[in-house]
Design a protein around this motif. Structure first.
Motif, PDB file in Angstrom:
ATOM      1  N   VAL A  29       0.723  -1.220   0.031  1.00  0.00           N
ATOM      2  CA  VAL A  29      -0.128   0.178  -0.160  1.00  0.00           C
ATOM      3  C   VAL A  29       0.930   0.866  -0.399  1.00  0.00           C
ATOM      4  CG1 VAL A  29      -2.117   1.323   1.541  1.00  0.00           C
ATOM      5  CG2 VAL A  29      -2.242  -0.752   1.615  1.00  0.00           C
ATOM      6  N   HIS A  32      -1.228   5.923  -3.032  1.00  0.00           N
ATOM      7  CA  HIS A  32      -2.583   6.218  -3.657  1.00  0.00           C
ATOM      8  C   HIS A  32      -3.325   4.409  -4.450  1.00  0.00           C
ATOM      9  CE1 HIS A  32      -2.205  10.063  -4.276  1.00  0.00           C
ATOM     10  NE2 HIS A  32      -1.004  10.403  -3.668  1.00  0.00           N
ATOM     11  N   THR A  33      -2.025   3.359  -4.325  1.00  0.00           N
ATOM     12  CA  THR A  33      -2.403   2.170  -5.217  1.00  0.00           C
ATOM     13  C   THR A  33      -2.433   1.595  -3.535  1.00  0.00           C
ATOM     14  OG1 THR A  33      -1.995   3.147  -6.278  1.00  0.00           O
ATOM     15  CG2 THR A  33      -2.406   0.820  -6.682  1.00  0.00           C
ATOM     16  N   LEU A  34      -3.838   0.227  -4.001  1.00  0.00           N
ATOM     17  CA  LEU A  34      -3.081  -1.483  -2.571  1.00  0.00           C
ATOM     18  C   LEU A  34      -2.704  -1.804  -4.018  1.00  0.00           C
ATOM     19  CD1 LEU A  34      -5.489  -2.402  -0.184  1.00  0.00           C
ATOM     20  CD2 LEU A  34      -5.023  -4.131  -2.256  1.00  0.00           C
ATOM     21  N   PHE A  87      -6.760   3.659  -4.113  1.00  0.00           N
ATOM     22  CA  PHE A  87      -6.693   3.557  -2.655  1.00  0.00           C
ATOM     23  C   PHE A  87      -6.159   4.763  -2.317  1.00  0.00           C
ATOM     24  CE2 PHE A  87      -4.479   2.948   2.119  1.00  0.00           C
ATOM     25  CZ  PHE A  87      -5.304   2.233   2.162  1.00  0.00           C
ATOM     26  N   VAL A  91     -11.079   8.175  -2.572  1.00  0.00           N
ATOM     27  CA  VAL A  91     -11.371   6.843  -2.802  1.00  0.00           C
ATOM     28  C   VAL A  91     -12.695   6.302  -3.757  1.00  0.00           C
ATOM     29  CG1 VAL A  91     -11.425   4.486  -4.060  1.00  0.00           C
ATOM     30  CG2 VAL A  91      -9.090   6.264  -3.634  1.00  0.00           C
TER      31      VAL A  91
END
Length: 112
Positions: A29, A32-34, A87, A91
């Motif tokens: 994680v 911004h991204t998982l 993420f 979101v």
């Protein structure tokens, strides 16, 4: 919820089809991204689109619904499933609310 569902489906596929000795699940994680990666050492994925089942399509659709990506590939002996999902703050506001279908009340698999 999408990451959980994708992970569950990927692990179900390993148990049903891969004949794997080992499976690795990685979750990374950032702001911004998982990123979820499931790797097994089984017999490998058949890349023929005719062989794609409902589970593979549903994993790809779940990722796409929230603006993520989904890939699956063969890795010598084994398969890698990878999804990158948005993420972070804001979101949830980007995901449209879909009311439950009639008769879905009380089902554990109903997403809100």
């Amino acid at each position: 919820m999408a990451a959980y569902r994708i992970a569950a489906e990927a692990l179900t596929n390993v148990m049903r089809h891969a004949e794997a000795d080992h499976t690795q699940v990685r979750v990374c994680v950032d702001a911004h991204t998982l990123t979820l990666t499931v790797i097994d050492d089984g017999i490998g994925y058949d890349p023929d689109p005719k062989a794609d089942g409902i589970g593979l399509r549903s994993m790809a659709e779940r990722a796409a619904e929230i603006g993520g990506s989904f890939t699956i590939d063969r890795r010598g002996r084994g398969t890698r499933v990878r999804t990158a999902l948005p993420f972070g703050q804001g979101v949830l506001r980007q995901v449209p609310h879909v009311p439950p279908s009639p008769g879905a009340a009380g089902r554990a698999d109903t997403e809100a």
